[in-house]
Design an enzyme around this catalytic site. Structure first.
Site, PDB file in Angstrom:
ATOM      1  N   SER A   1      21.212  48.083  39.393  1.00 47.59           N
ATOM      2  CA  SER A   1      21.958  47.892  38.153  1.00 47.59           C
ATOM      3  C   SER A   1      23.194  47.017  38.374  1.00 47.59           C
ATOM      4  O   SER A   1      23.902  47.168  39.362  1.00 47.59           O
ATOM      5  CB  SER A   1      22.386  49.255  37.603  1.00 47.59           C
ATOM      6  OG  SER A   1      23.078  49.095  36.394  1.00 47.59           O
TER       7      SER A   1
ATOM      8  N   SER B   1      24.501  48.655  33.232  1.00 49.24           N
ATOM      9  CA  SER B   1      25.126  49.819  32.593  1.00 49.24           C
ATOM     10  C   SER B   1      25.266  49.604  31.095  1.00 49.24           C
ATOM     11  O   SER B   1      25.719  48.541  30.661  1.00 49.24           O
ATOM     12  CB  SER B   1      26.523  50.059  33.164  1.00 49.24           C
ATOM     13  OG  SER B   1      26.456  50.720  34.393  1.00 49.24           O
TER      14      SER B   1
ATOM     15  N   LEU C   1      31.902  46.677  33.707  1.00 45.24           N
ATOM     16  CA  LEU C   1      30.835  47.207  32.835  1.00 45.24           C
ATOM     17  C   LEU C   1      30.643  46.403  31.557  1.00 45.24           C
ATOM     18  O   LEU C   1      30.370  46.959  30.490  1.00 45.24           O
ATOM     19  CB  LEU C   1      31.103  48.680  32.472  1.00 45.24           C
ATOM     20  CG  LEU C   1      31.178  49.679  33.630  1.00 45.24           C
ATOM     21  CD1 LEU C   1      31.445  51.082  33.087  1.00 45.24           C
ATOM     22  CD2 LEU C   1      29.899  49.680  34.455  1.00 45.24           C
TER      23      LEU C   1
ATOM     24  N   CYS D   1      31.353  54.001  38.926  1.00 40.93           N
ATOM     25  CA  CYS D   1      31.886  52.639  38.812  1.00 40.93           C
ATOM     26  C   CYS D   1      33.362  52.632  39.176  1.00 40.93           C
ATOM     27  O   CYS D   1      34.165  53.326  38.541  1.00 40.93           O
ATOM     28  CB  CYS D   1      31.719  52.073  37.401  1.00 40.93           C
ATOM     29  SG  CYS D   1      32.436  50.417  37.281  1.00 40.93           S
TER      30      CYS D   1
ATOM     31  N   THR E   1      29.337  50.887  44.857  1.00 38.70           N
ATOM     32  CA  THR E   1      30.168  50.055  45.746  1.00 38.70           C
ATOM     33  C   THR E   1      31.345  50.828  46.326  1.00 38.70           C
ATOM     34  O   THR E   1      31.776  51.842  45.775  1.00 38.70           O
ATOM     35  CB  THR E   1      30.713  48.847  44.980  1.00 38.70           C
ATOM     36  OG1 THR E   1      31.394  49.327  43.816  1.00 38.70           O
ATOM     37  CG2 THR E   1      29.605  47.894  44.573  1.00 38.70           C
TER      38      THR E   1
ATOM     39  N   THR F   1      23.230  42.911  45.694  1.00 37.51           N
ATOM     40  CA  THR F   1      23.897  41.643  45.969  1.00 37.51           C
ATOM     41  C   THR F   1      22.950  40.559  46.487  1.00 37.51           C
ATOM     42  O   THR F   1      23.142  39.376  46.192  1.00 37.51           O
ATOM     43  CB  THR F   1      25.026  41.890  46.996  1.00 37.51           C
ATOM     44  OG1 THR F   1      25.892  42.893  46.451  1.00 37.51           O
ATOM     45  CG2 THR F   1      25.822  40.637  47.283  1.00 37.51           C
TER      46      THR F   1
END
Lengths: 261, 307
Positions: free
Chosen positions: B21, B46, B73, B130, B193, B266
């Protein structure tokens, strides 16, 4: 802007030539089938400079000229970071991982009879292919190009062959001292369309100078994917509070007055 | 014949490769490059109740073997996702894992309830991790009790199985995993992340406008692998593992560590064809390692790492 769905390829291209043409400014020519997909001046390609994780991301480079006959195109870039310094070490015969062509270029058909091409620094290169394309259509082009200093000037002669060319340097070591706007102040605005590429403050100054003219500007933003998926290079627009564009896939060229930079 | 299929709650995957995502939009950009039906599933961007414009730019910065992002987002909002993005994806034979984000429990519940009704959405991924939005997101993912409550609330309204996306920005990720398991989660996706920063050496200022961003790419893989290894042995939930996956060997590592499927993030930015490339390389790699089925690899490190 033109929205077209050209084919994006990833190709291991071959470097035909690389040379330093001004202070830290390199001219890099590659050959391969990807060239055939190019549809307009002002598009860019995304270069992977090393087959490793360091540096990780691709580098977006604009296309300075296209030679369809030999399936070649030329990029001009400044070696200033890790990625571009590694790229500068490559030599003729080396392979280069290229993704492209990406983005939408300058709408050549919008110019009627005379165009101003206004570029700053590393924003100058895409204007060269544009000048050639406009000349081919019988459009007179005038080039106003800004650089840091005499050592960083490139392609002055090439542009002169295509039309009147004015150079500005920040320190006055070549041409007019100052910015492209200092040159523009003294030129009659006897053109119908302007095209510009360079640092954002320059684009803003150019737009402010010609509010009544038709203009097209090529923007720069930090990118990751280069194809519109990551939302890194987003800019707001004048259309509404919630409207936005992605520089990589909606641009990098936009009509004047659209992008809020 | 090598069997690459994977069976997970709500998801019958042709293969274990899933774009993650935020790295794949809603598929349109990559659909210009290859047939999305080749993918095991797609984790779409998202979705929040209202459209979000995201953070100011610069939003990304490269780091050693990785990158920081603080997109914030950005998404077109629930209504547009339901009316345009998800129906568009129906042309592909690929299950969609819808990623749900919000700033309050009510937000998550509203999005989860609606988006789980979409015919091609086979599972939800709840983004409680997030690091780039001020409210919500990671605040739900760093406290076990809050994570458990949110899981229960989402489970109560979702028509499809619910996977919780875990944050690595915690002291004890196992406690969060156990809490969402107790809350009724059907699976885990991990890791999001790692919160990071890059400064401009000339000015001393952060390169990213948001000051901090989420670190991803090969740099985070060892952290992700360790977390999958730990969590997979301490919960019974299936895991979709991710974090720096860039090639088929990385996929093998995550399966070995205990993930049942693997998401690629990535690496899509570096090589937009990476997902189908890995899908094509996987059978040969399994054969080389002496396995007939992807599922035989899952968690093999647990058996081999006897301390």
């Amino acid at each position: 802007m033109i929205t077209q769905q050209q084919k994006i390829r990833q190709e291991c291209m071959v470097i035909v030539e690389q040379k330093e043409i001004a202070d830290s400014i390199f001219e890099l020519t590659v050959e391969g089938a990807l060239t055939e997909e190019m549809s307009a001046p002002g598009q860019f390609v995304h270069i992977r400079v090393a087959d490793s994780y360091e540096p990780l991301l691709r580098r977006p480079l604009s296309v300075a000229s296209i030679d369809f006959e030999h399936s070649r195109f030329t990029m001009i870039y400044r070696a200033e970071g890790r990625g571009t310094n590694l790229l500068a070490e490559k030599r003729a015969g080396d392979a280069l991982d290229v993704l492209g062509p990406l983005g939408n270029g300058f709408p050549v058909d919008k110019a009627k009879s005379k165009a101003f091409l206004i570029g700053g620094g590393i924003g100058v290169p895409p204007l060269y292919e544009l000048a050639k394309a406009l000349n081919k259509k019988g459009i007179e082009t005038v080039h106003i190009l800004g650089f840091e200093n005499k050592k960083s000037v490139f392609y002055e002669e090439q542009f002169r062959e295509l039309g009147d060319t004015y150079i500005a340097t920040v320190d006055g070591s070549h041409g007019t001292k100052g910015f492209v706007t200092h040159v523009l102040d003294r030129l009659p605005a006897d053109f119908d369309t302007y095209f510009s590429c360079g640092p954002t403050p320059m684009l803003e100054a150019v737009q402010a100078a010609y509010p009544e003219k038709q203009g097209f500007l090529s923007y720069e933003q930090r990118m990751a994917c280069g194809i519109g998926a990551c939302f890194a290079c987003v800019c707001r627009t004048t259309k509404s509070e919630t409207d936005y564009v992605k520089v990589c896939s909606d641009g990098p060229v936009f009509a004047a007055g659209v992008v809020i930079s | 014949m090598i069997d690459t299929t994977v069976s997970l709650p709500g998801l019958e995957l042709k293969n274990p490769i899933i774009p993650s995502s935020g790295c794949f939009g809603f598929g349109k950009e990559y659909a210009r490059l290859y047939d999305l039906s080749q993918l095991g599933a797609i984790m779409v961007k998202s979705t929040t109740v209202e459209p979000r414009l995201g953070n100011p730019t610069p939003r990304v910065a490269e780091t050693a073997s990785g990158m920081l992002n603080a997109i914030g987002l950005q998404n077109p909002g629930l209504q547009k996702v339901m009316e345009e993005e998800l129906p568009w994806l129906e042309q592909y034979d690929v299950p969609i894992i819808a990623n749900v984000a919000g700033t309050t429990t009510e937000d998550y519940v509203e999005v989860a309830k609606a988006i789980s009704q979409a015919p091609n959405v086979h599972a939800l991924e709840i983004n409680i991790s997030c690091p780039n939005v001020k409210e919500g997101g990671i605040t739900f993912g760093t406290d076990p009790a809050i994570a458990q409550q949110l899981t229960q609330a989402v489970k109560a309204v979702s028509r499809v199985p619910v996977y919780i996306k875990l944050s690595p920005n915690v002291t004890d990720i196992v406690s969060i995993a156990k809490a969402v398991e107790a809350g009724g989660a059907d699976g885990l996706t991990m890791i999001n992340t790692l919160l990071g920063m890059r400064l401009d050496p000339k000015t001393g200022r952060p390169v990213i406008a948001n000051m901090t961003g989420g670190l991803s790419g090969p740099a985070v893989k060892p952290v992700a692998l360790r977390m999958v290894y730990e969590v997979s042995q301490q919960t019974s939930l299936p895991i979709i593992g991710m974090g720096g996956v860039s090639n088929v060997d990385d996929v093998i590592d995550f399966l070995s560590a205990g993930a049942s499927a693997v998401a690629v993030g990535t690496a899509n930015f570096v090589n937009p064809f990476i997902c189908p490339e890995i899908v094509n390389q996987l059978p040969e790699k399994l054969q080389e390692l002496g396995y007939d089925k992807v599922e035989e690899l899952v968690g093999r490190s647990h058996r081999l790492c006897v301390r």
